[in-house]
Design a protein around this motif. Sequence first.
Motif, PDB file in Angstrom:
ATOM      1  N   HIS A 114     -22.117  43.673  64.356  1.00 33.34           N
ATOM      2  CA  HIS A 114     -21.719  44.766  63.472  1.00 33.34           C
ATOM      3  C   HIS A 114     -22.589  46.006  63.660  1.00 33.34           C
ATOM      4  CE1 HIS A 114     -19.261  41.719  61.485  1.00 33.34           C
ATOM      5  NE2 HIS A 114     -18.603  42.716  60.969  1.00 33.34           N
ATOM      6  N   ALA A 115     -23.864  45.816  63.876  1.00 36.00           N
ATOM      7  CA  ALA A 115     -24.756  46.961  64.073  1.00 36.00           C
ATOM      8  C   ALA A 115     -24.281  47.803  65.249  1.00 36.00           C
ATOM      9  CB  ALA A 115     -26.178  46.481  64.311  1.00 36.00           C
ATOM     10  N   LEU A 158     -29.007  34.428  52.964  1.00 41.57           N
ATOM     11  CA  LEU A 158     -28.405  35.526  53.727  1.00 41.57           C
ATOM     12  C   LEU A 158     -29.231  36.793  53.573  1.00 41.57           C
ATOM     13  CD1 LEU A 158     -25.852  36.611  55.330  1.00 41.57           C
ATOM     14  CD2 LEU A 158     -24.993  37.351  53.099  1.00 41.57           C
ATOM     15  N   ARG A 164     -15.971  35.571  54.714  1.00 48.56           N
ATOM     16  CA  ARG A 164     -14.809  34.908  55.258  1.00 48.56           C
ATOM     17  C   ARG A 164     -15.131  33.581  55.931  1.00 48.56           C
ATOM     18  NH1 ARG A 164     -10.824  37.991  55.322  1.00 48.56           N
ATOM     19  NH2 ARG A 164      -9.698  38.071  57.278  1.00 48.56           N
ATOM     20  N   GLY A 195     -22.629  45.744  56.793  1.00 50.74           N
ATOM     21  CA  GLY A 195     -21.173  45.561  56.714  1.00 50.74           C
ATOM     22  C   GLY A 195     -20.727  44.222  57.271  1.00 50.74           C
ATOM     23  N   GLY A 196     -21.575  43.609  58.094  1.00 52.69           N
ATOM     24  CA  GLY A 196     -21.263  42.306  58.673  1.00 52.69           C
ATOM     25  C   GLY A 196     -21.161  41.192  57.647  1.00 52.69           C
ATOM     26  N   ILE A 197     -21.615  41.464  56.446  1.00 50.30           N
ATOM     27  CA  ILE A 197     -21.496  40.460  55.381  1.00 50.30           C
ATOM     28  C   ILE A 197     -20.031  40.119  55.132  1.00 50.30           C
ATOM     29  CG2 ILE A 197     -21.913  40.079  52.899  1.00 50.30           C
ATOM     30  CD1 ILE A 197     -24.523  41.552  53.195  1.00 50.30           C
ATOM     31  N   GLU A 198     -19.150  41.009  55.530  1.00 55.03           N
ATOM     32  CA  GLU A 198     -17.712  40.689  55.566  1.00 55.03           C
ATOM     33  C   GLU A 198     -17.486  39.317  56.205  1.00 55.03           C
ATOM     34  OE1 GLU A 198     -14.168  41.436  58.661  1.00 55.03           O
ATOM     35  OE2 GLU A 198     -16.050  42.527  58.833  1.00 55.03           O
ATOM     36  N   SER A 199     -18.065  39.099  57.378  1.00 56.66           N
ATOM     37  CA  SER A 199     -17.866  37.834  58.099  1.00 56.66           C
ATOM     38  C   SER A 199     -18.436  36.652  57.327  1.00 56.66           C
ATOM     39  CB  SER A 199     -18.509  37.890  59.481  1.00 56.66           C
ATOM     40  OG  SER A 199     -17.960  38.941  60.236  1.00 56.66           O
ATOM     41  N   MET A 236     -31.330  38.732  56.556  1.00 55.78           N
ATOM     42  CA  MET A 236     -30.968  40.090  56.952  1.00 55.78           C
ATOM     43  C   MET A 236     -32.141  41.035  56.804  1.00 55.78           C
ATOM     44  SD  MET A 236     -27.019  40.665  55.777  1.00 55.78           S
ATOM     45  CE  MET A 236     -26.635  41.793  57.116  1.00 55.78           C
ATOM     46  N   ARG A 296     -18.736  33.901  69.189  1.00 50.47           N
ATOM     47  CA  ARG A 296     -19.863  33.984  68.261  1.00 50.47           C
ATOM     48  C   ARG A 296     -20.686  32.701  68.259  1.00 50.47           C
ATOM     49  NH1 ARG A 296     -17.698  37.563  63.087  1.00 50.47           N
ATOM     50  NH2 ARG A 296     -17.083  39.329  64.385  1.00 50.47           N
ATOM     51  N   ILE A 299     -27.353  51.842  62.354  1.00 48.28           N
ATOM     52  CA  ILE A 299     -27.514  50.405  62.605  1.00 48.28           C
ATOM     53  C   ILE A 299     -27.602  49.644  61.286  1.00 48.28           C
ATOM     54  CG2 ILE A 299     -29.139  48.646  63.408  1.00 48.28           C
ATOM     55  CD1 ILE A 299     -29.764  50.346  65.784  1.00 48.28           C
ATOM     56  N   LEU A 300     -28.448  50.117  60.391  1.00 50.45           N
ATOM     57  CA  LEU A 300     -28.653  49.406  59.127  1.00 50.45           C
ATOM     58  C   LEU A 300     -27.350  49.291  58.337  1.00 50.45           C
ATOM     59  CD1 LEU A 300     -32.045  50.986  57.992  1.00 50.45           C
ATOM     60  CD2 LEU A 300     -31.654  48.682  58.927  1.00 50.45           C
ATOM     61  N   LEU A 334     -23.978  38.031  63.534  1.00 53.45           N
ATOM     62  CA  LEU A 334     -23.184  38.919  62.690  1.00 53.45           C
ATOM     63  C   LEU A 334     -23.865  40.290  62.543  1.00 53.45           C
ATOM     64  CD1 LEU A 334     -22.510  37.236  59.228  1.00 53.45           C
ATOM     65  CD2 LEU A 334     -23.729  39.374  59.384  1.00 53.45           C
ATOM     66  N   ILE A 335     -25.150  40.292  62.367  1.00 52.09           N
ATOM     67  CA  ILE A 335     -25.877  41.556  62.282  1.00 52.09           C
ATOM     68  C   ILE A 335     -25.781  42.318  63.599  1.00 52.09           C
ATOM     69  CG2 ILE A 335     -28.197  42.565  62.200  1.00 52.09           C
ATOM     70  CD1 ILE A 335     -28.945  40.591  60.077  1.00 52.09           C
ATOM     71  N   TYR A 383     -16.010  47.221  50.860  1.00 52.33           N
ATOM     72  CA  TYR A 383     -15.328  47.081  52.144  1.00 52.33           C
ATOM     73  C   TYR A 383     -14.194  48.096  52.271  1.00 52.33           C
ATOM     74  CZ  TYR A 383     -12.794  44.730  55.944  1.00 52.33           C
ATOM     75  OH  TYR A 383     -12.156  44.436  57.116  1.00 52.33           O
ATOM     76  N   HIS A 436     -24.190  49.637  59.231  1.00 54.23           N
ATOM     77  CA  HIS A 436     -23.152  48.820  59.857  1.00 54.23           C
ATOM     78  C   HIS A 436     -23.529  47.332  59.889  1.00 54.23           C
ATOM     79  CE1 HIS A 436     -21.428  52.662  61.089  1.00 54.23           C
ATOM     80  NE2 HIS A 436     -20.309  51.996  61.290  1.00 54.23           N
ATOM     81  N   ALA A 437     -24.778  47.052  60.144  1.00 53.99           N
ATOM     82  CA  ALA A 437     -25.217  45.655  60.188  1.00 53.99           C
ATOM     83  C   ALA A 437     -24.900  44.963  58.868  1.00 53.99           C
ATOM     84  CB  ALA A 437     -26.708  45.583  60.476  1.00 53.99           C
TER      85      ALA A 437
END
Lengths: 197, 197
Positions: free
Chosen positions: B162-163, A182, A172, A165-169, A186, B132, A159-160, B158-159, A107, A162-163
Amino acid sequence: MARIQIDKNSSRKDVIVSKAAALFREKGFKAASMRDLAESVGVEAASLYNHIKSKTELLHELCFGVANRFMHKIDEVESEKVTALEKVEHLIRFHIDEMINHYEEVYVSDREWKHLSDPYLSNFQNQRRMYRKRFAAIIEAGIKQKEIKPIDAPTAVLILLHAIGGIESWHRSTQKISAEALTENMVSMLVGGLVNK
Amino acid sequence: MARIQIDKNSSRKDVIVSKAAALFREKGFKAASMRDLAESVGVEAASLYNHIKSKTELLHELCFGVANRFMHKIDEVESEKVTALEKVEHLIRFHIDEMINHYEEVYVSDREWKHLSDPYLSNFQNQRRMYRKRFAAIIEAGIKQKEIKPIDAPTAVLILLHAIGGIESWHRSTQKISAEALTENMVSMLVGGLVNK
DNA sequence: CCTACCGATCGGTAGG
DNA sequence: CCTACCGATCGGTAGG
């Protein structure tokens, strides 16, 4: 008190780097102070400088540690004897795994690299650009072999990455689904968005 | 010199807010100084405070401006008389459009909201969580109607979100494909990843 | 809108 | 590893 650790210095530094990752992730590189870091390590701020050269050095280590792992992985994937689509899936799974298990470093490397300074900054940007190009080339090959639908390959890469990167959410969130669930969700959505028909 | 502008104050403030968006996007909220901002507006730092209360106020305005637009849009989409999958596509297209045409504000609101302070911070986080949830509910409905494949709806949201944030890289790239091509590629991949078969 | 300036905090160093 | 401290820079204010 007996000390099992032989190389005290390097161990101490590892602790500092890993605490820095957590702190930079939480507050951002600029907003995280060396005094914050010292507190989380359990020493005074000045003492940190017996182990590191500067705040920026911590960022270097984090960014290039991550970048090296990704570069190594794409070397490996490129030489696999499987279809292009399978290569893409392997990279996707690697990214997901990294984001799940090395959340903080990945991250920070992703969001805070702008604060690197210049021999390192351009080096990092080059590696990143290179990586994306090679990833796009694999997708391009998949398109030619009709395994992947005809899309703009650089856009697909963007797209791939950044998508994932959503694992951040996910990290949290309070009601997490399992890491396995998960991952499969994905992969299903991302690979599903690529396949021809 | 004649001044067409009637309300000078509000116009001046708009300029400041918009320059702040560009600056916060480029350097990050913490690293961007009020002196930087003053220079980009063309005044001394102290003069900014005749138009704004604080640096954080600028961040409030940016974050809530964006949040309000998204909340308004999802109100609208929820009441549309179309399939759930079409609703999802409308939201995706809205997000893409926002990210293309209001890049700086959307990007800042997405990455820098952590630096809001507390009446605003929790308010913003709540709006975000609510948004969301409502997005996920639409996807859930689509799954029930078999228009969307059975996936974890929060993960899908989330995907998607973020994408679309990846359009950042498109803005910064030198060889941009057109906004239309970008949009259609993204919609194809993201909606393609959702549809049942 | 500017000049002048403030208290706080920052990354980092000296010296032990 | 700590105490003591530095110069720079920050957000913001006073006063005109």
